[in-house]
Design a protein around this motif. Structure first.
Motif, PDB file in Angstrom:
ATOM      1  N   MET A 169      17.701  49.284  44.133  1.00  0.00           N
ATOM      2  CA  MET A 169      16.553  48.749  43.413  1.00  0.00           C
ATOM      3  C   MET A 169      16.879  47.412  42.761  1.00  0.00           C
ATOM      4  O   MET A 169      16.049  46.488  42.759  1.00  0.00           O
ATOM      5  CB  MET A 169      16.071  49.759  42.367  1.00  0.00           C
ATOM      6  CG  MET A 169      15.591  51.083  42.955  1.00  0.00           C
ATOM      7  SD  MET A 169      14.432  50.895  44.336  1.00  0.00           S
ATOM      8  CE  MET A 169      13.077  50.032  43.549  1.00  0.00           C
ATOM      9  N   ARG A 170      18.076  47.276  42.218  1.00  0.00           N
ATOM     10  CA  ARG A 170      18.472  45.996  41.628  1.00  0.00           C
ATOM     11  C   ARG A 170      18.477  44.895  42.703  1.00  0.00           C
ATOM     12  O   ARG A 170      17.995  43.785  42.478  1.00  0.00           O
ATOM     13  CB  ARG A 170      19.857  46.119  40.992  1.00  0.00           C
ATOM     14  CG  ARG A 170      20.352  44.842  40.308  1.00  0.00           C
ATOM     15  CD  ARG A 170      21.737  45.052  39.722  1.00  0.00           C
ATOM     16  NE  ARG A 170      21.702  45.984  38.620  1.00  0.00           N
ATOM     17  CZ  ARG A 170      21.593  45.632  37.335  1.00  0.00           C
ATOM     18  NH1 ARG A 170      21.505  44.352  37.012  1.00  0.00           N
ATOM     19  NH2 ARG A 170      21.587  46.548  36.388  1.00  0.00           N
ATOM     20  N   THR A 171      19.004  45.230  43.880  1.00  0.00           N
ATOM     21  CA  THR A 171      19.105  44.244  44.953  1.00  0.00           C
ATOM     22  C   THR A 171      17.734  43.865  45.496  1.00  0.00           C
ATOM     23  O   THR A 171      17.430  42.682  45.689  1.00  0.00           O
ATOM     24  CB  THR A 171      19.990  44.790  46.085  1.00  0.00           C
ATOM     25  OG1 THR A 171      21.289  45.102  45.563  1.00  0.00           O
ATOM     26  CG2 THR A 171      20.128  43.783  47.209  1.00  0.00           C
ATOM     27  N   VAL A 172      16.890  44.854  45.747  1.00  0.00           N
ATOM     28  CA  VAL A 172      15.582  44.578  46.336  1.00  0.00           C
ATOM     29  C   VAL A 172      14.693  43.800  45.371  1.00  0.00           C
ATOM     30  O   VAL A 172      14.002  42.846  45.768  1.00  0.00           O
ATOM     31  CB  VAL A 172      14.900  45.890  46.771  1.00  0.00           C
ATOM     32  CG1 VAL A 172      13.478  45.622  47.246  1.00  0.00           C
ATOM     33  CG2 VAL A 172      15.700  46.569  47.870  1.00  0.00           C
ATOM     34  N   LEU A 173      14.711  44.178  44.097  1.00  0.00           N
ATOM     35  CA  LEU A 173      13.799  43.565  43.133  1.00  0.00           C
ATOM     36  C   LEU A 173      14.270  42.204  42.636  1.00  0.00           C
ATOM     37  O   LEU A 173      13.448  41.395  42.185  1.00  0.00           O
ATOM     38  CB  LEU A 173      13.584  44.509  41.942  1.00  0.00           C
ATOM     39  CG  LEU A 173      12.834  45.809  42.245  1.00  0.00           C
ATOM     40  CD1 LEU A 173      12.810  46.711  41.021  1.00  0.00           C
ATOM     41  CD2 LEU A 173      11.406  45.524  42.715  1.00  0.00           C
ATOM     42  N   THR A 174      15.570  41.933  42.698  1.00  0.00           N
ATOM     43  CA  THR A 174      16.068  40.680  42.133  1.00  0.00           C
ATOM     44  C   THR A 174      16.787  39.800  43.141  1.00  0.00           C
ATOM     45  O   THR A 174      17.112  38.660  42.844  1.00  0.00           O
ATOM     46  CB  THR A 174      17.032  40.946  40.954  1.00  0.00           C
ATOM     47  OG1 THR A 174      18.256  41.516  41.447  1.00  0.00           O
ATOM     48  CG2 THR A 174      16.410  41.892  39.939  1.00  0.00           C
ATOM     49  N   GLY A 175      17.050  40.316  44.356  1.00  0.00           N
ATOM     50  CA  GLY A 175      17.848  39.570  45.319  1.00  0.00           C
ATOM     51  C   GLY A 175      17.086  38.446  45.988  1.00  0.00           C
ATOM     52  O   GLY A 175      15.854  38.386  45.975  1.00  0.00           O
TER      53      GLY A 175
END
Length: 303
Positions: A169-175
């Motif tokens: 979720m961190r990667t998808v939302l902020t990447g």
């Protein structure tokens, strides 16, 4: 604060968050999100006199998650919207969607204009039905590793996304697109060291817990029906979206690099009241909540 409940829609359980009274406004989330992606829009829209409802869509969150892939066609998704309007005791609604939710909103307005009082799409524009199945075209233009093609693989995307849900979720939302991409979906993204201002650790924890419970199979099954949807929508070839419409997008949204904008969109949507570009990326209603809410309210006042 929005209130939560589950209701029966055509024999399925749907979890929704809602606030306010008045004309119905449905807010449809995208991938991989939930009702929570609209958290900033409830209060201003409800205060302006609207009944604001954001469901967890089919396969997401606390709503039903059918196992078979063929239960996630565009006909099922549009049927869910129409059924939800009916289950809420209404005959029509303003339907707003982001990402995949925008695709569902546009298609609902196309197929059931009698139910859609007006439609607003965020990030994803209305996409005309092309002459060939979309996944072959995507493979030709973007390669076999394009995420929509990658998601067609059985089990592998589920395993990747579920391995460490918090990191996913961190990667998808902020990447952002990686300069030197690695295999897989997440390998194509680079993640900043710190969260952006619009996404707090508490927000990230909400999304993480939701997907730890629900998993990713349902959301991925939406993608696995892309070519099937092309087959199922032949009857709407060259049809127009007639309800009053609004389109909003972030100026750095990666979707703008591979979906048609401008003239194709305007030809398909003759009553397009405005196209609004806001500084920001893909998650625009979270990144620019005040501006998105203001744009939606301005649009609603015109109806």
């Amino acid at each position: 604060m929005p209130q939560h409940r589950t209701i029966e829609v055509e024999g399925r359980t749907v979890h929704l968050a809602e606030q306010g009274e008045g004309p119905l406004v449905l807010l449809l989330h995208g991938f991989p999100e939930s009702w929570y992606s609209w958290r900033h829009q409830f209060a201003p829209l409800a205060a302006a006199g609207y009944h604001v409802v954001a469901p967890d869509q089919r396969g997401y969150g606390a709503s039903d998650r059918p196992e078979p892939t063929d239960q996630y066609t565009i006909h099922h998704l549009v049927g869910d919207v129409v059924g939800l309007v009916r289950a809420l005791g209404r005959t029509e609604a303003v339907v707003c969607g982001h990402d995949w939710g925008a695709m569902v909103a546009w298609q609902t307005a196309l197929m059931r204009p009698d139910v859609v009082r007006a439609v607003a799409g965020l990030s994803v524009p209305p996409v005309p039905r092309g002459p060939v199945p979309p996944l072959a075209l995507a493979r030709e233009h973007f390669g076999a590793n394009f995420y929509q093609n990658y998601f067609q693989l059985p089990e592998i995307p589920e395993a990747e996304l579920s391995r460490d849900v918090a990191t996913t979720m961190r990667t998808v939302l902020t990447g952002s697109p990686a300069e030197d991409p690695a295999p897989g979906f997440l390998g194509g993204l680079s993640t900043p060291d710190a969260l952006p201002d619009w996404l707090g650790e508490d927000d990230l924890a909400v999304f993480t817990e939701q997907f730890r419970r629900s998993g990713f199979r349902g959301p991925l099954n939406w993608y696995r029906n892309i070519d099937r949807n092309w087959e199922l929508t032949a009857a709407w070839q060259d049809a127009r979206i007639t309800p009053p419409s609004l389109y909003l997008s972030g100026t750095t949204d990666v979707v703008r690099t591979f979906l048609p904008f401008g003239d194709p969109m305007r030809a398909m949507v003759p009553d397009l009241r405005a196209t609004i570009d806001l500084p920001g990326g893909h998650w625009i209603q979270q990144e620019r909540p005040a501006e998105v809410s203001a744009a939606l309210l301005d649009f609603l006042r015109q109806l």
